[in-house]
Design a protein around this motif. Structure first.
Motif, short mmCIF file in Angstrom:
data_model
loop_
_atom_site.label_atom_id
_atom_site.label_comp_id
_atom_site.label_asym_id
_atom_site.label_seq_id
_atom_site.Cartn_x
_atom_site.Cartn_y
_atom_site.Cartn_z
N THR A 183 -0.27 -7.54 0.56
CA THR A 183 -0.28 -7.17 1.97
C THR A 183 -0.19 -8.45 2.79
N ARG A 201 -1.84 0.26 5.00
CA ARG A 201 -0.39 0.48 4.99
C ARG A 201 0.19 0.00 6.31
N ARG A 241 4.02 0.82 -2.49
CA ARG A 241 3.66 -0.51 -1.99
C ARG A 241 4.27 -1.59 -2.86
#
Length: 382
Positions: A263, A6, A100
Motif C-alpha cells: 500500500t 483500499r 490488491r
C-alpha cells in the motif's frame, strides 16, 4: 495477511479475468495439489495465458507451504507459470486480497522495481473456490533457510545484503505517476490505522491471552500520531530476504515477491520488518519465531545495525520513528504468527513449521515491549 486500506472507488477498473469457464477441456491433467482443482483450472486457463495450449495437459506443484498465500508452479509442456491463492482454513478479515496483489504487480511494471509479470486475475470462485492470480514464473534462487546459504562466500553474502537494501530504497523512491497506484491506499494516519487494525485482528485470531499485547498496543496508540506527517511511499509490507528471487550467478534481484500487503504508507515500517526478520548468531527471543532462522547468520551478511546503516545512508531515519515502527512490526507479526498457529490447530496450514509457532507471538510481543522500553534495535537480538 491483512491489507492496509483500499484505494477509493474511483481508482478505475483493474484488468482482470473472471466469469464462466469456456474453451475445450484439456486432454489430461496431473494430480491435484491441496487447494487446486486442475480439471476446472485447466478449462478456465485454456486460451487465456500466453503460449498456453488450450488442449494440452496441465500439472501443478505447491512451491511454498504458504505462511501467507499459497503459491504453485503450474506447467504445460515446456511452459510454466505461478499461481497464487489465499491459504486454506482460517483467514483474517480483509486478508489475502488477490486483486490488491495483482494491481500492485501491474503498476510496478512501469517502475524500476523488479517484479514478476502478472497475467491474469480470476475472481470467479467457481474455478478453484477462491480468487487467484497467475503470473510469470521467474527462475532464480530464493534464500529461505540456513541450508540455502551454507555455500555462500562472505563476499557474496555482503553483495546480497547490499542489493537487498538498495532494492528496498528503490521501492521507496519509486515514482508512481502513471502506474495506477497514485491513489493506492490511504497514507495519512498509516501508523495509527495499522495499530488499530492489528489490535483488532488479534482479538479475531488469538488462541491464548497475552497481557503484554495490550500493553504494547496502548504504548503504540499513544505515539503513532506524532509521525502522521512523515513522507509516505509505496510500502511492501513483508519485505525480507526470502521474498526475493536472485540471479544464480550474481546478487542481482530478478523479482520481489509477495505483494499482498502493499500500500502507500510509512516506508520505515518496511525497514523495521526487515530488521525484525534478520537473524544474528547471538539471538534468543528471535529464535522462537521459526521464520528464516539462520539465513543471515553467516559471515558477510552483517548485523542489524549494519543493515540499518546501509539503508539510512540512502534514506535517513529518525530513531524515535524507527522505534515506533519496530514495536508496531512486532505487534503485527505476533498476530500473523498466531494466525498461522490457528490454521495449524485447524489442520489447514500447509507449512512444515506451523507447530513451532506456539511461542512465536509471545516472543514477538516481548521484543516489542523491549523496544518500547528504549532498547531500540538491540531489543531484537535480546
Amino acid at each position: 495477511m491483512a491489507d492496509e486500506g483500499r484505494g477509493p472507488a474511483g481508482d478505475g477498473p483493474l484488468h482482470r479475468e473472471s466469469g464462466t469457464m469456456t474453451g475445450p477441456a484439456p486432454a489430461s491433467v496431473g494430480v491435484d495439489p491441496p487447494g487446486l482443482s486442475l480439471d476446472r483450472l485447466a478449462t478456465y486457463l485454456g486460451g487465456r495465458l500466453p503460449d498456453a495450449d488450450p488442449v494440452a495437459s496441465w500439472h501443478a506443484e505447491l512451491l511454498a507451504g504458504g505462511r501467507s498465500n499459497l503459491t504453485y508452479r503450474i506447467s504445460q509442456g515446456a511452459g510454466s507459470w505461478v499461481l497464487r491463492r489465499p491459504p486454506l482454513g482460517h483467514v483474517m478479515p480483509k486478508a489475502h486480497d488477490m486483486a490488491r496483489e495483482y494491481r500492485v504487480l501491474r503498476g510496478l511494471e512501469r517502475t524500476a522495481v523488479p517484479t514478476a509479470r502478472p497475467y491474469l486475475l480470476c475472481e470467479d470462485r467457481s474455478v478453484i473456490g477462491t480468487p487467484f492470480l497467475v503470473m510469470e514464473h521467474v527462475d532464480g534462487v530464493v534464500l529461505s533457510s540456513a541450508a540455502d546459504c551454507a555455500g555462500l562466500s562472505a563476499e557474496r553474502a555482503a553483495a546480497i545484503t547490499d542489493v537487498l537494501v538498495r532494492t528496498l530504497a528503490t521501492l521507496h523512491d519509486a515514482d508512481l505517476t502513471g502506474t495506477g497506484l497514485e491513489t493506492f491506499g490511504q497514507p495519512a494516519g498509516y501508523l495509527s490505522r495499522q495499530t488499530a487494525l492489528w489490535t483488532a485482528q488479534w482479538e479475531r485470531t488469538k488462541v491464548r491471552d497475552l497481557p503484554g499485547f495490550d500493553r504494547l498496543g496502548h504504548w503504540l496508540a499513544a505515539r503513532t500520531d506524532a509521525f502522521a506527517d512523515r513522507a509516505w511511499a509505496l510500502v511492501h509490507g513483508d519485505y525480507r530476504l526470502d521474498n526475493l528471487i536472485l540471479a544464480p550467478d550474481s546478487a542481482r534481484v530478478r523479482a520481489v515477491l509477495d505483494w499482498e500487503m502493499a500500500t502507500r504508507g510509512d516506508p520505515v515500517c518496511d525497514v523495521a520488518l526487515l530488521l525484525v526478520y534478520w537473524t544474528e548468531p547471538g539471538d534468543t527471543l528471535r529464535r522462537q519465531v521459526p521464520v528464516a532462522l539462520g539465513v543471515t547468520d553467516r559471515p558477510g551478511f552483517g548485523d542489524r545495525a549494519a543493515v540499518l546503516r546501509a539503508y539510512t545512508a540512502i534514506r535517513p531515519v529518525d530513531r524515535d520513528h524507527l522505534d515506533v515502527c519496530l514495536a508496531l512490526t512486532c505487534l503485527k507479526l505476533a498476530v500473523i504468527m498466531e494466525s498461522i498457529y490457528f490454521r495449524h490447530l485447524q489442520g489447514k496450514h500447509m507449512g512444515s513449521d506451523a507447530a513451532d509457532m506456539a511461542g512465536a507471538a509471545a516472543a514477538l510481543v516481548e521484543m516489542g515491549l523491549r523496544v518500547a522500553d528504549g532498547q531500540g534495535v538491540a531489543a531484537l537480538g535480546s
